[in-house]
Scaffold this motif. Structure first.
Motif, PDB file in Angstrom:
ATOM      1  N   ILE B  84       0.822  -1.207   0.000  1.00 46.68           N
ATOM      2  CA  ILE B  84       0.000   0.000   0.000  1.00 46.68           C
ATOM      3  C   ILE B  84       0.856   1.258   0.000  1.00 46.68           C
ATOM      4  O   ILE B  84       0.642   2.172  -0.780  1.00 46.68           O
ATOM      5  CB  ILE B  84      -0.911   0.039   1.246  1.00 46.68           C
ATOM      6  CG1 ILE B  84      -1.597  -1.300   1.456  1.00 46.68           C
ATOM      7  CG2 ILE B  84      -1.892   1.174   1.133  1.00 46.68           C
ATOM      8  CD1 ILE B  84      -2.887  -1.455   0.778  1.00 46.68           C
ATOM      9  N   SER B  85       1.835   1.252   0.878  1.00 42.96           N
ATOM     10  CA  SER B  85       2.647   2.451   1.055  1.00 42.96           C
ATOM     11  C   SER B  85       3.244   2.988  -0.244  1.00 42.96           C
ATOM     12  O   SER B  85       3.143   4.174  -0.530  1.00 42.96           O
ATOM     13  CB  SER B  85       3.734   2.166   2.095  1.00 42.96           C
ATOM     14  OG  SER B  85       4.503   3.296   2.299  1.00 42.96           O
ATOM     15  N   PRO B  86       3.861   2.144  -1.060  1.00 46.32           N
ATOM     16  CA  PRO B  86       4.445   2.670  -2.292  1.00 46.32           C
ATOM     17  C   PRO B  86       3.411   3.273  -3.235  1.00 46.32           C
ATOM     18  O   PRO B  86       3.745   4.077  -4.095  1.00 46.32           O
ATOM     19  CB  PRO B  86       5.073   1.433  -2.946  1.00 46.32           C
ATOM     20  CG  PRO B  86       5.156   0.417  -1.896  1.00 46.32           C
ATOM     21  CD  PRO B  86       4.109   0.699  -0.896  1.00 46.32           C
ATOM     22  N   VAL B  87       2.160   2.842  -3.060  1.00 47.01           N
ATOM     23  CA  VAL B  87       1.157   3.271  -4.022  1.00 47.01           C
ATOM     24  C   VAL B  87       0.377   4.490  -3.517  1.00 47.01           C
ATOM     25  O   VAL B  87      -0.458   5.045  -4.206  1.00 47.01           O
ATOM     26  CB  VAL B  87       0.217   2.065  -4.317  1.00 47.01           C
ATOM     27  CG1 VAL B  87      -0.960   2.431  -5.160  1.00 47.01           C
ATOM     28  CG2 VAL B  87       1.009   0.983  -5.023  1.00 47.01           C
ATOM     29  N   LEU B  88       0.676   4.919  -2.287  1.00 40.67           N
ATOM     30  CA  LEU B  88      -0.100   6.020  -1.704  1.00 40.67           C
ATOM     31  C   LEU B  88      -0.004   7.295  -2.510  1.00 40.67           C
ATOM     32  O   LEU B  88      -0.921   8.100  -2.528  1.00 40.67           O
ATOM     33  CB  LEU B  88       0.359   6.294  -0.269  1.00 40.67           C
ATOM     34  CG  LEU B  88      -0.270   5.380   0.769  1.00 40.67           C
ATOM     35  CD1 LEU B  88       0.299   5.681   2.143  1.00 40.67           C
ATOM     36  CD2 LEU B  88      -1.775   5.553   0.789  1.00 40.67           C
ATOM     37  N   LYS B  89       1.127   7.481  -3.181  1.00 40.00           N
ATOM     38  CA  LYS B  89       1.291   8.711  -3.926  1.00 40.00           C
ATOM     39  C   LYS B  89       0.609   8.621  -5.282  1.00 40.00           C
ATOM     40  O   LYS B  89       0.428   9.623  -5.967  1.00 40.00           O
ATOM     41  CB  LYS B  89       2.785   9.000  -4.142  1.00 40.00           C
ATOM     42  CG  LYS B  89       3.572   9.030  -2.875  1.00 40.00           C
ATOM     43  CD  LYS B  89       4.147  10.430  -2.589  1.00 40.00           C
ATOM     44  CE  LYS B  89       4.804  10.507  -1.227  1.00 40.00           C
ATOM     45  NZ  LYS B  89       5.794   9.430  -1.007  1.00 40.00           N
ATOM     46  N   ALA B  90       0.262   7.425  -5.703  1.00 41.62           N
ATOM     47  CA  ALA B  90      -0.343   7.262  -7.025  1.00 41.62           C
ATOM     48  C   ALA B  90      -1.811   7.673  -6.967  1.00 41.62           C
ATOM     49  O   ALA B  90      -2.358   7.860  -5.896  1.00 41.62           O
ATOM     50  CB  ALA B  90      -0.215   5.799  -7.449  1.00 41.62           C
ATOM     51  N   PRO B  91      -2.436   7.826  -8.114  1.00 33.69           N
ATOM     52  CA  PRO B  91      -3.849   8.202  -8.103  1.00 33.69           C
ATOM     53  C   PRO B  91      -4.680   7.198  -7.317  1.00 33.69           C
ATOM     54  O   PRO B  91      -4.339   6.019  -7.236  1.00 33.69           O
ATOM     55  CB  PRO B  91      -4.270   8.161  -9.579  1.00 33.69           C
ATOM     56  CG  PRO B  91      -3.065   7.880 -10.350  1.00 33.69           C
ATOM     57  CD  PRO B  91      -1.886   7.807  -9.469  1.00 33.69           C
ATOM     58  N   GLU B  92      -5.784   7.686  -6.775  1.00 37.96           N
ATOM     59  CA  GLU B  92      -6.637   6.853  -5.934  1.00 37.96           C
ATOM     60  C   GLU B  92      -7.062   5.578  -6.611  1.00 37.96           C
ATOM     61  O   GLU B  92      -7.213   4.532  -5.988  1.00 37.96           O
ATOM     62  CB  GLU B  92      -7.899   7.641  -5.558  1.00 37.96           C
ATOM     63  CG  GLU B  92      -7.793   8.276  -4.206  1.00 37.96           C
ATOM     64  CD  GLU B  92      -8.953   9.190  -3.938  1.00 37.96           C
ATOM     65  OE1 GLU B  92      -9.083   9.626  -2.794  1.00 37.96           O
ATOM     66  OE2 GLU B  92      -9.727   9.471  -4.877  1.00 37.96           O
ATOM     67  N   MET B  93      -7.288   5.696  -7.917  1.00 33.21           N
ATOM     68  CA  MET B  93      -7.735   4.540  -8.677  1.00 33.21           C
ATOM     69  C   MET B  93      -6.766   3.367  -8.479  1.00 33.21           C
ATOM     70  O   MET B  93      -7.173   2.223  -8.320  1.00 33.21           O
ATOM     71  CB  MET B  93      -7.796   4.923 -10.157  1.00 33.21           C
ATOM     72  CG  MET B  93      -8.662   4.013 -10.966  1.00 33.21           C
ATOM     73  SD  MET B  93      -8.596   4.397 -12.703  1.00 33.21           S
ATOM     74  CE  MET B  93      -9.499   5.915 -12.779  1.00 33.21           C
TER      75      MET B  93
END
Lengths: 443, 288, 326
Positions: B84-93
């Motif tokens: 999850i953490s690495p993806v937190l900066k990515a768009p919500e989708m």
């Protein structure tokens, strides 16, 4: 930077482990549900702990052993089979496969069909109708099988039957019960088991005869099987002047039945008719007991209510007593070979066969018989031979009508003293039905 | 009258469990703004772990809470840290889809290992009922309800009284401000996700004596937990409790007085109504 | 440097050309089974590209698209009979019905943003599925309904050509949209809906248009699917699983690209079949693993990542050139 690097390593490790796991699983083709059976193995070591699972295997899957064969020569005869080897229906697909394998073993041990070995070519439908279609397509056009056996579920069978009929390939249905399978006008489709409407008519006739009720409640799972059985039940009951006071569809696998049973109880039916699979059946009975619901008769449309686990301690146990169920097959049915099949299956797989396995077993015999009579693998001649089938199997007499439907006689069983006994029709019965059902407080 | 009473009581008991499931989800959303579509699958895996503990070593489900909760706390931390953490900066989708993917993997992994067969844990008290003035109350459900309330209360105190709890609440209110004030936001996120997962796991364990297990049992629970959380307001524990009870009672009443076939639709309809009329939920304050 | 108009016609020619070449496949390929697989792949292309218009371009993650797939399927199943027994008219009717349905879905869901929108699409789709499931007299409920085929007979070629034509058409339509004003508005809405509104873009209106187009083509695909299988039941066309599958096509291939869903369709369609026949039980894991892997390592999807890589390489190359000539 270093953290990122380490994270990457961990991802790579994770993905590789997953990948290796997948490859290892894939590379054990002989025991298709190998991880599944090891999981079950875990379970089987402590059976007393009240665990529950549908027919499970001990150790690895064993193919039916073949004794020293009289000589078979020439090309084996390959019949196509699409069944659910994976996915949500996999345990039924497995039951079918086991039935097939036992029959194959016996037939080949006696010299096969006209001295040729009989084989089945399996394709997995992943429990999905569209996959059943492609699988059927593959078997017919690529593997060029002369005939096919049907998938397990009605949806898959209906989809596959259309394909087989289009390609003018004989298609034998062992287990799928939806009425519309033999109502499509398909000339190449034959079914040995009775359709859902017959489940309904058999039971309602019995109820009307024995209980002469004024009111009936029907509770069924909201699936093809449930709806196909409940609908006709309602119609037939109403035609007989029985008032249907409750007609409730529930979602399978949602086990809080208390509101449902409360509702049905307050409608005060004389008889209740359930159409459910094993888990729901178990809970329905247990919760009926908890809620002190006392109709004069508990009846069911087969499936869960006819399975071996239903009466066991891990199933409904004592709550199953006196329930009546209509079923396609029981081990003590007076059909040639039924008992032997039951014994063999139980010995091989450590669990009693359900009717799906018996249906599959008989289907192979029907196919073999047709091939023998046709004397050729020409599809048209094979089809004609099938249409003229008139034989007795461990699943009862087989004779197809003009729509390709066999009039399979259904049986009604009752749970008496913890075991299933056949109570109807009278010439097949080994006991008389107990009616009315004593209320819970008096048991 | 007794039908009504029976129905409501049943609904309350179920609602307690829904509340527990919802709390896990709402905490995670409050702190990380992540909608975890795998929430129900965590519950499902916990059920299987409870099942294994019971069938292999005879551990009673209520006792296995002491095992499943910590195990899933750690598992939640692991998932958060590495996925999850690495993806937190990515768009919500992306975050949504990631959790959908994790859910898919978990469900199919369990199916691979245990097959799709329904399984059951039958304890000595699985069928026990207590009759209270004509109403039949299931003992294991009541036990689950009580434990769920206890866990909820404990969680509440944890968040209100302890330092870590306060740090979590601070991060939920304003992530950047909390970071500026010295909170280790990364660690907080991990802990929060761990708590959320542990709550789901607890609900799973508590459900085991009264429910069946199958690999896809999680999906509907994920959806129900969303209903609970949206009803009560994303990020609000009290809201989740309220939402859970409301959903439980509504489903129960709907099943008896409207139609059992549409039982699941009730939750969804409530859900849609709330989203349209009061999207921040009844207790929440987050923007939509 | 190529000019914009050259680029436009290049892409169109490329797509049409590929389509023309692919049209010969059924006459060259003898395996009916492989044709079957390709037909599913082409159907996936239509589904993925249609979904992407709303999902990738407009930034609205819909996980309830199965509802449009379903209305198309049930349209051809139930409406063929009253319309003179013609499955073509039934299919058209279903597709036309998808428009008011899209309006309804949009009305309910577009007032919500981000994850709330997604949740609402799921909830709405599930309610509709339950309605279809429980309306046994109308839809057959769980028993399903048989569907007339668009083409009689065993020959797969007409099905293939129809699927191919549909896919090519949808790709071209999407391409034209992206090059049009509508396309730019959608991108603006995706990037920052409030800012777009502030500049006078009717966000809800344009989202509706995107949804309507997306819904229409999705339902045509649904009608095709139903007629091709000649049997449908609610779980086959209206399930959450189906919705997830549809959106996976675009995600894996690349959300904001036109060819992304095409690649996604190829992978899920071809690889999916290969996995099923070769991996046994493990094939069930592939969707989940693919999804997670793509999100974590290639969030732009395959095509998107390739595009990015291409841009990076192109930049480096032009830097080199500049350094050399300087």
């Amino acid at each position: 930077m270093e953290n990122v690097f380490r994270s990457k390593l961990i991802y790579i490790a994770f993905v590789s482990i997953l990948g290796v796991g997948i490859v290892l699983t894939a590379c054990s083709p002989a025991s298709a549900p190998a991880p599944g059976s090891s999981g079950k193995e875990l379970v089987m070591t402590t059976p007393a702990k009240g665990t529950e699972s549908a027919p499970s295997a001990k150790a690895s899957e064993k193919a039916a052993p073949t004794e020293a064969k009289p000589s078979v020569s020439g090309e084996p005869i390959k019949i196509g089979v699409v069944t659910s080897l994976t996915g949500s229906q996999a345990n039924f697909g497995q039951a079918q496969k086991r039935g097939y394998e036992i029959a194959l073993g016996e037939i080949n041990a006696k010299g096969g069909v006209d001295r040729r070995k009989l084989e089945l070519v399996y394709e997995d439908d992943a429990s999905k109708p569209e996959t059943a279609m492609s699988a059927t397509e593959k078997l017919i056009t690529q593997d060029k099988v002369p005939a096919m056996m049907s998938p397990y579920s009605s949806a898959a069978t209906l989809a596959a039957a259309g394909v087989a009929d289009k390609y003018e390939t004989p298609f034998l249905v062992a287990t799928s019960a939806a009425d519309n399978i033999t109502e499509q006008g398909y000339k190449w489709v034959f079914r040995i088991c009775a359709p859902s409407s017959v489940y309904a008519s058999t039971m309602v006739d019995f109820i009307a005869d024995i209980a002469k009720p004024q009111t009936l409640a029907i509770v069924f799972e909201n699936t093809n099987f449930g709806t196909s059985t409940a609908g006709p039940a309602k119609e037939i009951a109403e035609k007989k002047g029985i008032k249907v006071v409750a007609y409730e569809a529930y979602k399978a696998g949602a086990p809080d039945f208390k509101p449902l049973i409360t509702k049905v109880k307050s409608a005060n039916p004389d008889v209740v008719f359930f159409v459910s699979y094993l888990m729901d059946a178990t809970l329905l009975m247990r919760q009926s007991k908890e809620l002190d619901f006392n109709p004069k008769m508990y009846t069911a449309g087969g499936a869960g209510f006819s399975m071996a686990e239903f009466v066991s301690e891990s199933g409904a146990g004592r709550a199953a007593e006196y329930t009546l169920s209509v079923t396609q097959w029981t081990a003590d049915a007076k059909w040639p070979g039924a008992k032997d099949f039951d014994a063999k299956f139980t010995e091989l797989y450590n669990v009693a066969p359900e009717y799906h396995a018996a249906e599959a077993y008989a289907a192979v015999y029907v196919m073999a018989d047709a091939i023998k009579r046709a004397g050729t693998l020409d599809k048209t001649k094979l089809r004609d031979a099938l249409a003229n089938t008139d034989m007795n199997t461990a699943f009862g007499p087989i004779k197809f009508n003009a729509q390709g439907q066999n009039s399979h006689p259904m049986l009604i069983t009752q749970v008496q003293k913890g075991t299933f006994v056949t109570v109807w029709p009278t010439d097949a019965a080994s006991a008389t039905p107990v009616f009315p059902t004593p209320p819970w407080s008096q048991r | 009258m007794s039908v009504l009473a029976q129905t409501i009581v049943g609904g309350i008991l179920l609602g307690g469990l829904y509340a527990l499931i919802g709390i896990g989800l709402t905490i995670v959303f409050g702190v990380m703004r992540v909608i975890n579509f795998a929430h129900g699958e965590f519950l499902m895996v916990s059920m299987y772990l409870t099942y294994l503990l019971f069938t292999l070593w005879g551990v009673d489900p209520f006792l296995s809470l002491f095992i499943t909760m910590p195990v899933f706390f750690l598992f939640g931390m692991f998932i958060q840290r590495f996925f999850i953490s690495p993806v937190l900066k990515a768009p919500e989708m992306n975050q949504i889809l990631l959790t959908v993917g994790i859910g898919l993997i978990l469900a199919n992994l369990i199916q691979l290992l245990f097959s799709a067969d329904y399984r059951q844990v039958k304890t000595s008290y699985s069928d026990a009922v207590v009759g209270v003035s004509g109403i039949s109350v299931s003992l294991p459900y009541s036990g689950a309800f009580v434990v769920a309330i206890l866990i909820t209360v404990a969680l509440y105190f944890f968040l209100m009284r302890t330092d870590t709890g306060k740090a979590i609440r601070a991060t939920a209110q304003d992530r950047d401000a909390a970071a500026l004030m010295g909170a280790d936001v990364g660690r907080i996120s991990m802990i929060t996700f761990g708590i959320g997962t542990a709550a789901a796991a607890a609900a799973g364990t508590l459900l085991t004596p009264v429910y069946y297990l199958f690999p896809t049992v999680g999906g509907p629970f994920t959806l129900k937990s969303f209903v609970v959380v949206v009803l009560g307001g994303m990020g609000s524990i009290l809201g989740a409790i309220f939402g859970g009870l409301t959903l439980g009672i509504a489903e129960s009443l709907g099943a008896v007085y409207v139609s059992t076939g549409y039982q699941d639709a009730i939750g969804f309809l409530i859900f849609l109504l709330i989203l349209i009329l009061k999207p921040s939920g009844l207790f929440g304050k987050s923007r939509v | 440097m190529k000019t914009l108009s050259n680029l436009r016609s290049n892409f169109v020619y490329a797509v049409v050309g590929t389509g023309a070449i692919l049209a010969f496949v059924p006459f060259v390929l003898s395996s009916s089974y492989l044709l079957q697989v390709l037909i599913i792949v082409l159907l996936f292309v239509t589904l993925g590209v249609s979904w992407n218009l709303l999902g990738g371009y407009s930034g609205q993650l819909s996980l309830g698209h199965a509802v449009f797939f379903g209305i198309g399927a049930y349209g051809v199943a139930l409406l063929s009979k009253p319309l003179g027994q013609s499955p073509w008219l039934g299919l058209l009717a279903g597709a036309v019905l998808s428009l008011p349905l899209a309006a309804f879905v949009g009305y309910v869901c577009f007032r919500l943003r981000g994850p709330y929108f997604t949740l609402a699409t799921i909830a709405l789709a599930e309610v509709i599925r339950l309605v279809v499931l429980n309306s046994v007299d109308l839809t057959g409920g769980a028993k399903g309904v048989t569907v007339r085929p668009l083409f009689k007979g065993v020959d797969k070629a007409p099905w293939y050509l129809l699927a191919l034509g549909l896919a090519v058409f949808v790709v071209l339509v999407t391409y034209l949209i992206t090059r049009s004003k509508l396309g730019y508005y959608l991108v603006a809405i995706r990037e920052d809906e409030d800012a777009a509104e502030a500049v006078g873009v009717d966000a809800t209106g344009y989202k509706m248009v995107a949804l309507a187009i997306s819904a229409f083509f999705t339902s045509v695909a649904g009608g095709f699917f139903a007629s091709y299988l000649s049997f449908i039941e609610p779980d086959m066309v209206l399930s959450v699983e189906r919705s997830v599958e549809i959106c996976l096509l675009a995600i894996i291939g690349g959300l904001g690209t036109i060819l992304g869903p095409v690649v996604g369709a190829l992978i899920l369609g071809l690889a999916g079949e290969w996995f099923r026949t070769n991996l046994g039980q493990a094939h069930l894991l592939t969707y989940g693993v693919l999804l997670v892997a793509v999100i974590m390592f290639m969030p732009e999807g395959i095509v998107g990542t390739m595009k990015k890589a291409g841009q990076v390489i192109g930049k480096r190359l032009s830097e080199e050139r500049r350094r050399v000539t300087a």
